[in-house]
Motif scaffolding. Sequence first.
Motif, PDB file in Angstrom:
ATOM      1  N   MET A   1      22.268  15.261  -4.994  1.00  0.00           N
ATOM      2  CA  MET A   1      21.679  14.037  -5.550  1.00  0.00           C
ATOM      3  C   MET A   1      22.194  12.814  -4.786  1.00  0.00           C
ATOM      4  N   ILE A   2      21.351  11.818  -4.670  1.00  0.00           N
ATOM      5  CA  ILE A   2      21.721  10.576  -3.987  1.00  0.00           C
ATOM      6  C   ILE A   2      22.132   9.544  -5.030  1.00  0.00           C
ATOM      7  N   GLY A   3      23.335   9.003  -4.894  1.00  0.00           N
ATOM      8  CA  GLY A   3      23.828   8.022  -5.859  1.00  0.00           C
ATOM      9  C   GLY A   3      23.925   6.609  -5.311  1.00  0.00           C
ATOM     10  N   ARG A   4      23.964   6.486  -3.981  1.00  0.00           N
ATOM     11  CA  ARG A   4      24.091   5.162  -3.355  1.00  0.00           C
ATOM     12  C   ARG A   4      23.642   5.271  -1.905  1.00  0.00           C
ATOM     13  N   LEU A   5      23.016   4.201  -1.407  1.00  0.00           N
ATOM     14  CA  LEU A   5      22.610   4.159  -0.006  1.00  0.00           C
ATOM     15  C   LEU A   5      23.279   2.985   0.694  1.00  0.00           C
ATOM     16  N   LYS A   6      23.834   3.257   1.880  1.00  0.00           N
ATOM     17  CA  LYS A   6      24.401   2.214   2.727  1.00  0.00           C
ATOM     18  C   LYS A   6      23.670   2.264   4.066  1.00  0.00           C
ATOM     19  N   GLY A   7      22.993   1.198   4.399  1.00  0.00           N
ATOM     20  CA  GLY A   7      22.252   1.221   5.646  1.00  0.00           C
ATOM     21  C   GLY A   7      21.706  -0.141   6.015  1.00  0.00           C
ATOM     22  N   ILE A   8      20.641  -0.148   6.793  1.00  0.00           N
ATOM     23  CA  ILE A   8      20.024  -1.373   7.293  1.00  0.00           C
ATOM     24  C   ILE A   8      18.648  -1.543   6.644  1.00  0.00           C
ATOM     25  N   ILE A   9      18.373  -2.748   6.166  1.00  0.00           N
ATOM     26  CA  ILE A   9      17.061  -3.020   5.581  1.00  0.00           C
ATOM     27  C   ILE A   9      15.997  -2.868   6.662  1.00  0.00           C
ATOM     28  N   ASP A  10      15.039  -1.965   6.421  1.00  0.00           N
ATOM     29  CA  ASP A  10      13.991  -1.684   7.406  1.00  0.00           C
ATOM     30  C   ASP A  10      12.677  -2.391   7.049  1.00  0.00           C
ATOM     31  N   GLY A  11      12.506  -2.725   5.793  1.00  0.00           N
ATOM     32  CA  GLY A  11      11.283  -3.406   5.387  1.00  0.00           C
ATOM     33  C   GLY A  11      11.176  -3.475   3.876  1.00  0.00           C
ATOM     34  N   PHE A  12      10.187  -4.252   3.402  1.00  0.00           N
ATOM     35  CA  PHE A  12       9.961  -4.423   1.974  1.00  0.00           C
ATOM     36  C   PHE A  12       8.494  -4.174   1.643  1.00  0.00           C
ATOM     37  N   GLY A  13       8.249  -3.637   0.458  1.00  0.00           N
ATOM     38  CA  GLY A  13       6.916  -3.567  -0.113  1.00  0.00           C
ATOM     39  C   GLY A  13       6.897  -4.427  -1.361  1.00  0.00           C
ATOM     40  N   GLU A  14       5.801  -4.394  -2.086  1.00  0.00           N
ATOM     41  CA  GLU A  14       5.689  -5.214  -3.288  1.00  0.00           C
ATOM     42  C   GLU A  14       6.735  -4.848  -4.325  1.00  0.00           C
ATOM     43  N   ASP A  15       7.046  -3.559  -4.439  1.00  0.00           N
ATOM     44  CA  ASP A  15       8.000  -3.121  -5.458  1.00  0.00           C
ATOM     45  C   ASP A  15       9.026  -2.121  -4.908  1.00  0.00           C
ATOM     46  N   TYR A  16       9.226  -2.130  -3.596  1.00  0.00           N
ATOM     47  CA  TYR A  16      10.186  -1.192  -3.024  1.00  0.00           C
ATOM     48  C   TYR A  16      10.836  -1.777  -1.771  1.00  0.00           C
ATOM     49  N   VAL A  17      11.946  -1.148  -1.376  1.00  0.00           N
ATOM     50  CA  VAL A  17      12.633  -1.511  -0.148  1.00  0.00           C
ATOM     51  C   VAL A  17      12.791  -0.262   0.704  1.00  0.00           C
ATOM     52  N   LEU A  18      12.741  -0.428   2.006  1.00  0.00           N
ATOM     53  CA  LEU A  18      12.990   0.668   2.940  1.00  0.00           C
ATOM     54  C   LEU A  18      14.362   0.460   3.563  1.00  0.00           C
ATOM     55  N   ILE A  19      15.201   1.495   3.492  1.00  0.00           N
ATOM     56  CA  ILE A  19      16.557   1.393   4.035  1.00  0.00           C
ATOM     57  C   ILE A  19      16.779   2.489   5.073  1.00  0.00           C
ATOM     58  N   ASP A  20      17.164   2.074   6.252  1.00  0.00           N
ATOM     59  CA  ASP A  20      17.436   2.988   7.353  1.00  0.00           C
ATOM     60  C   ASP A  20      18.906   3.401   7.310  1.00  0.00           C
ATOM     61  N   VAL A  21      19.137   4.675   7.016  1.00  0.00           N
ATOM     62  CA  VAL A  21      20.497   5.219   6.983  1.00  0.00           C
ATOM     63  C   VAL A  21      20.646   6.183   8.151  1.00  0.00           C
ATOM     64  N   GLN A  22      21.211   5.683   9.233  1.00  0.00           N
ATOM     65  CA  GLN A  22      21.437   6.481  10.438  1.00  0.00           C
ATOM     66  C   GLN A  22      20.156   7.190  10.902  1.00  0.00           C
ATOM     67  N   GLY A  23      19.065   6.427  10.937  1.00  0.00           N
ATOM     68  CA  GLY A  23      17.811   6.966  11.470  1.00  0.00           C
ATOM     69  C   GLY A  23      16.876   7.561  10.442  1.00  0.00           C
ATOM     70  N   VAL A  24      17.361   7.804   9.240  1.00  0.00           N
ATOM     71  CA  VAL A  24      16.507   8.310   8.156  1.00  0.00           C
ATOM     72  C   VAL A  24      16.161   7.133   7.250  1.00  0.00           C
ATOM     73  N   VAL A  25      14.866   6.871   7.063  1.00  0.00           N
ATOM     74  CA  VAL A  25      14.430   5.715   6.267  1.00  0.00           C
ATOM     75  C   VAL A  25      14.068   6.173   4.858  1.00  0.00           C
ATOM     76  N   TYR A  26      14.771   5.620   3.884  1.00  0.00           N
ATOM     77  CA  TYR A  26      14.541   5.944   2.483  1.00  0.00           C
ATOM     78  C   TYR A  26      13.733   4.832   1.810  1.00  0.00           C
ATOM     79  N   GLU A  27      12.845   5.227   0.915  1.00  0.00           N
ATOM     80  CA  GLU A  27      12.057   4.285   0.127  1.00  0.00           C
ATOM     81  C   GLU A  27      12.617   4.276  -1.298  1.00  0.00           C
TER      82      GLU A  27
END
Length: 205
Positions: free
Chosen positions: A1-27
């Motif tokens: 299970m994922i409890g926390r993400l540390k990474g770089i902001i890759d982009g935003f949507g209306e109700d979500y954020v994209l976070i790049d964690v070492q090359g894997v982008v999470y929504e």
Amino acid sequence: MIGRLKGIIDGFGEDYVLIDVQGVVYEAFCSARTLQSLPRVGEAAVIEIEMMVREDMIRLYGFATPAEKTWFGTLMTVQGVGSRVALSILSVLRPSELASAIALQDKAMIGRANGVGPKLATRIVTELKGRIPELDAPEAGVLGLQSAIGEGVARGPVADAVSALVNLGYQGAQASAAVARVIAREGEEISTEKLIRLGLRELSQ
């Protein structure tokens, strides 16, 4: 299970954020308040994560603070409150404001959120009464004074100060919480005028 993400902001949507964690982008879907608090694209960020796994879906929900994450789960224990409604509530109310609204049974404050009608607002404050998460629970003295204000049994200067703050445009739960904090810090022998002045200072922080 994922409890926390540390990474770089890759982009935003209306109700979500994209976070790049070492090359894997999470929504991660977030409240409007969390989205507004995040840094700009290309900057580092840390968000708390609630991961929901169903047969046909895996979805991440992101939160700026552990308190917001805890409240998300608490709200979803109420019948009729799904993830969308829980995020809507957290978009308009800080965790401390939500705790105050439930402590004072303030249905109108909960009802400010999109998708929350009068019946659902009543169910939320009723079912969650006495179940405020510990990390957000007001101090016993503050909560007691808030309750007295909400029940109309607070002494004159306190009730007058809360009324004045409400007339200035603040929500009842916000005003009572601010006055309660002032009383807890300054003591009960304080004039209405000073209560209003210090209450405004609390609300501006």
